[in-house]
Design a protein around this motif. Structure first.
Motif, PDB file in Angstrom:
ATOM      1  N   GLN A 161      28.289  43.188  42.170  1.00 11.42           N
ATOM      2  CA  GLN A 161      29.210  44.178  41.599  1.00 11.42           C
ATOM      3  C   GLN A 161      30.615  43.583  41.427  1.00 11.42           C
ATOM      4  OE1 GLN A 161      29.871  47.802  43.762  1.00 11.42           O
ATOM      5  NE2 GLN A 161      30.436  48.922  41.919  1.00 11.42           N
ATOM      6  N   VAL A 162      31.188  43.068  42.538  1.00 14.75           N
ATOM      7  CA  VAL A 162      32.510  42.439  42.419  1.00 14.75           C
ATOM      8  C   VAL A 162      32.441  41.028  42.974  1.00 14.75           C
ATOM      9  CG1 VAL A 162      34.951  42.553  42.999  1.00 14.75           C
ATOM     10  CG2 VAL A 162      33.648  44.670  42.785  1.00 14.75           C
ATOM     11  N   VAL A 211      34.823  37.918  43.999  1.00 15.66           N
ATOM     12  CA  VAL A 211      36.203  37.521  44.238  1.00 15.66           C
ATOM     13  C   VAL A 211      36.229  36.004  44.356  1.00 15.66           C
ATOM     14  CG1 VAL A 211      38.177  37.715  45.790  1.00 15.66           C
ATOM     15  CG2 VAL A 211      36.676  39.690  45.442  1.00 15.66           C
ATOM     16  N   ALA A 262      39.610  41.988  48.305  1.00 18.83           N
ATOM     17  CA  ALA A 262      38.268  42.400  48.736  1.00 18.83           C
ATOM     18  C   ALA A 262      38.355  43.522  49.776  1.00 18.83           C
ATOM     19  CB  ALA A 262      37.522  41.199  49.303  1.00 18.83           C
ATOM     20  N   LEU A 264      39.122  46.742  48.077  1.00 18.52           N
ATOM     21  CA  LEU A 264      37.936  47.256  47.376  1.00 18.52           C
ATOM     22  C   LEU A 264      36.971  47.891  48.380  1.00 18.52           C
ATOM     23  CD1 LEU A 264      37.583  44.285  44.914  1.00 18.52           C
ATOM     24  CD2 LEU A 264      37.748  46.678  44.204  1.00 18.52           C
ATOM     25  N   ARG A 265      36.849  47.239  49.530  1.00 17.26           N
ATOM     26  CA  ARG A 265      35.980  47.807  50.577  1.00 17.26           C
ATOM     27  C   ARG A 265      36.509  49.171  50.999  1.00 17.26           C
ATOM     28  NH1 ARG A 265      31.522  45.140  50.773  1.00 17.26           N
ATOM     29  NH2 ARG A 265      31.527  43.599  52.407  1.00 17.26           N
ATOM     30  N   VAL A 299      33.673  50.197  47.738  1.00 18.42           N
ATOM     31  CA  VAL A 299      32.784  49.253  47.043  1.00 18.42           C
ATOM     32  C   VAL A 299      31.964  48.509  48.104  1.00 18.42           C
ATOM     33  CG1 VAL A 299      32.676  47.257  45.504  1.00 18.42           C
ATOM     34  CG2 VAL A 299      34.463  48.992  45.186  1.00 18.42           C
ATOM     35  N   ASP A 331      29.302  46.196  47.336  1.00 17.78           N
ATOM     36  CA  ASP A 331      28.753  44.890  46.946  1.00 17.78           C
ATOM     37  C   ASP A 331      29.888  43.951  46.505  1.00 17.78           C
ATOM     38  OD1 ASP A 331      26.892  42.959  46.348  1.00 17.78           O
ATOM     39  OD2 ASP A 331      26.498  43.733  44.332  1.00 17.78           O
ATOM     40  N   ILE A 332      30.445  43.231  47.469  1.00 14.61           N
ATOM     41  CA  ILE A 332      31.567  42.327  47.171  1.00 14.61           C
ATOM     42  C   ILE A 332      31.186  40.918  47.629  1.00 14.61           C
ATOM     43  CG2 ILE A 332      34.005  41.817  47.602  1.00 14.61           C
ATOM     44  CD1 ILE A 332      34.310  44.783  48.475  1.00 14.61           C
ATOM     45  N   TRP A 333      31.243  39.981  46.722  1.00 16.00           N
ATOM     46  CA  TRP A 333      30.965  38.582  47.072  1.00 16.00           C
ATOM     47  C   TRP A 333      32.262  37.794  46.980  1.00 16.00           C
ATOM     48  CZ3 TRP A 333      25.700  36.055  46.376  1.00 16.00           C
ATOM     49  CH2 TRP A 333      24.669  37.016  46.473  1.00 16.00           C
ATOM     50  N   LEU A 379      33.289  40.686  55.055  1.00  9.85           N
ATOM     51  CA  LEU A 379      33.303  39.871  53.837  1.00  9.85           C
ATOM     52  C   LEU A 379      32.507  38.578  53.991  1.00  9.85           C
ATOM     53  CD1 LEU A 379      37.070  40.382  52.931  1.00  9.85           C
ATOM     54  CD2 LEU A 379      35.085  41.629  52.039  1.00  9.85           C
ATOM     55  N   CYS A 399      37.454  39.046  40.236  1.00 11.53           N
ATOM     56  CA  CYS A 399      38.860  38.957  40.653  1.00 11.53           C
ATOM     57  C   CYS A 399      39.151  37.483  40.881  1.00 11.53           C
ATOM     58  CB  CYS A 399      39.101  39.696  41.968  1.00 11.53           C
ATOM     59  SG  CYS A 399      38.576  41.409  41.952  1.00 11.53           S
TER      60      CYS A 399
END
Ligand code: NDP
Length: 577
Positions: free
Chosen positions: A38-39, A41, A52, A55-56, A60, A62-64, A127, A165
């Protein structure tokens, strides 16, 4: 002055490419990953981590996070030289202190504590779960039909990201001085951002570097990095030669520990207030209290108070009075700094050579309570090059003014690329809609809305400070504030079911017109001694003007503007489709 400006430096490519290697973490083999994300970074320094985290906080899941380094921390991962610390107060510099429940140990904290804080942010906001470390992004290209970026890495990964990002950092790519013969030195050599403790002994916590006790060590450069590591080298080296081109201004440090009891009494929301107070005072604004109270706020407060006194005595409020107040305050400040050199350094010739003759804000001000003292150590020698720099380097050492200095080890403290193209520093280009490359779109200078959104590059967010607040004395403040706006934009896009968010060309143009309507924040005083604060003394081109502009009202005005822009929930200037 040098006619070659920034071109005097060598890029970390070809025979110097090893400069970018990671000496701290072995690269663990792994299978390539193919995934929908999804995102994504890019960059796990404070910029990426804070974005990140925001966003959390916005929900959100799904952040990589991806970074070529073996762990998070960005410049605080790479810079492990002895004595490394941040000379902006931890209370305002370390982002998300309240959110992570962190008490800094001191007013100014050492690099290992800063990197530990970066790790704490990564852990607090989970993260590490989807972090791809020791992984270098190679390309990012928008796929219009899927409304996703296809991101490829040097590990063979193919990630299909809804949002990207890019937090690739302004001052992290080491550069070398283009001194004739630099490649011929046969002794041991390394750049400060890749400190070789295996050779020097010691450690980042400051243990004595016993490997240097019988060595003749040279260091080129006397900027903020060198100022911090020279006291350690002075203690450890058999003989230390400091090759100076321009003396730094060394103001008082006066570090103090933080009382945890006092800290516990701070009211919720204190950090935003402290950051804002620091920035207000640092940019000539008025505030009742000075929370940080240090050399960064001191110069501005002097100018501001002097201006107030002049106006009270009948001077007109205007640029002429401001300029006079600035010149007088600067003169006073720099005289104090030069007097401090006299008071500390015993050898008169050395003391004279260590005195900065220019205005304090021509170059990055430094603060230290042990640097000047190092030159009282009989084994530490200042080799002043009278502003000309090192003449040449040969197999055995360094030449200055016709004298040869034989060395076993040469440490290069020549800093990082500034003012080179964004895509060169990030190491990848971004291809937007219709195959347009970001490097082409920005060929004549950066174009953006708020320094964050770029027309033609949907769902792409730039993390930085340019074209926004331009707050450089406390860079992380840009991240905590901009991160809130980015998180709100993503949340809004998701809640609307939009697959694309992008600024209109009109909004981008209007923003560019607005920020270039004032020269505020532009680093271009040609009267200054050259350096990256003034484009190496070169005139400001049209693209430099775009790249260096920020909100005409200054950082405080930008942060207030951005806060209300996002809080209205209308996100004026963006389209969600
Ligand atoms: P800088 O670019 O500030 O300094 C480079 C040094 O190398 C200068 O003294 C420069 O001289 C010298 N130099 C370059 N070429 C030659 C040459 N041919 N002969 C002799 N000397 C030469 O790099 P730093 O790594 O010191 O700092 C980079 C930035 O990193 C800082 O400005 C700061 O923003 C950040 N930093 C922040 C810290 C913090 O506490 N927050 C701590 C350390 C760094 P000249 O001045 O004449 O160009």
């Amino acid at each position: 002055m040098r006619s070659d400006g920034n071109d005097q430096y060598l890029e970390a490519t070809g025979r110097y490419a090893h400069l970018l290697d990671d000496p701290y973490t072995p690269v663990a083999p792994r299978e390539p990953i193919t995934a929908d994300v999804q995102v994504l970074v890019v960059g796990a320094g404070f910029g990426g981590l804070v974005t990140a985290a925001r966003l959390r906080q916005a929900g959100v899941s799904d952040i990589w996070v991806i970074d070529k380094a073996g762990d998070v921390g960005g410049v605080w991962y790479w810079n492990r030289y002895p004595g490394a610390m941040c000379d902006t107060a931890a209370m305002v510099y370390l982002p998300l202190l309240e959110e992570t429940g962190t008490v800094p140990s001191a007013k100014y904290v050492p690099a290992p504590e800063i990197q530990a804080h970066a790790r704490r942010i990564a852990t607090t906001f989970d993260l590490y779960r989807d972090a791809l470390l020791s992984t270098d992004v190679k390309s990012i290209a928008w796929d219009e039909s899927a409304a996703r970026y296809i991101v490829r890495t040097d590990r063979g990964d193919v990630l299909r990201a809804r949002y990207v990002c890019a937090s690739t950092g302004p001052l992290h790519r080491p550069k070398l001085p283009g001194i004739p013969g630099i490649h011929s030195f046969a002794g041991h050599t390394f750049h400060t951002s890749r400190w070789d403790y295996a050779y020097t002994g010691g450690d980042p916590a400051g243990a004595l570097m016993s490997g240097l006790s019988d060595k003749r060590v040279g260091i080129i450069g006397t900027g903020a990095t060198a100022v911090q590591c020279i006291p350690h080298l002075s203690r450890a080296a058999g003989e230390l030669y400091v090759f100076q081109r321009t003396p730094s201004s060394i103001d008082v440090r006066n570090n103090q520990s933080i009382d945890p009891q006092w800290f516990a009494g701070l009211a919720p929301g204190w950090q935003r207030e402290w950051m804002s107070n620091f920035t207000v005072l640092q940019t000539l604004g008025f505030a009742e209290d000075d929370f940080v109270k240090d050399g960064w706020t001191d110069i501005s407060i002097r100018i501001r108070d002097r201006m107030a006194r002049m106006v009270k005595a009948g001077a007109e409020i205007g640029p002429a009075t401001l300029l006079q107040a600035y010149e007088d305050s600067d003169d006073e400040k720099m005289s104090e700094i030069r007097a401090r050199v006299d008071a500390i350094v015993r050898d008169r010739r050395t003391a004279e050579a260590l005195k900065p003759w220019y205005r304090q804000l021509c170059k990055r001000p430094c603060f230290h309570d042990e640097y000047l003292q190092s030159f009282n150590n009989p084994t530490t020698h200042l080799v002043d090059t009278d502003g000309k720099g090192v003449e040449r380097i040969d197999e055995h050492g360094v030449w200055v003014g016709g004298t040869h200095y034989p060395l076993d080890c040469l440490i290069v403290a020549s800093g990082f690329e500034v003012g080179t193209p964004y895509t060169r520093r990030s190491g990848f280009d971004v291809i937007g809609r219709n195959g347009v490359a970001l490097s082409d779109y920005w060929a004549e200078g950066m174009r953006s809305l708020h320094g964050i959104h770029v027309h033609g590059f949907p769902n792409f967010f730039v993390i930085g400070f340019t074209q926004g607040a331009n707050q450089i004395a406390n860079v992380p403040q840009n991240y905590v504030e901009n991160g809130l706006a980015i998180a709100d934009v993503v949340r809004h896009a998701e809640s609307k079911g939009a697959t694309r968010v992008e600024p209109t060309p009109e909004a981008e143009n209007d923003w560019l017109t607005f920020i270039t309507s004032s020269q505020r924040g532009l680093r271009g005083n040609p009267d200054c001694t050259p350096g990256y604060y003034n484009n190496e003394g070169k005139p400001i081109s049209r693209s430099d003007m775009f790249n260096g502009s920020g909100h005409p009202g200054g950082p405080v005005a930008f942060f207030e503007f951005l806060d209300s822009w996002r809080q209205t929930g209308e996100f004026v200037g963006l389209t969600f489709t």
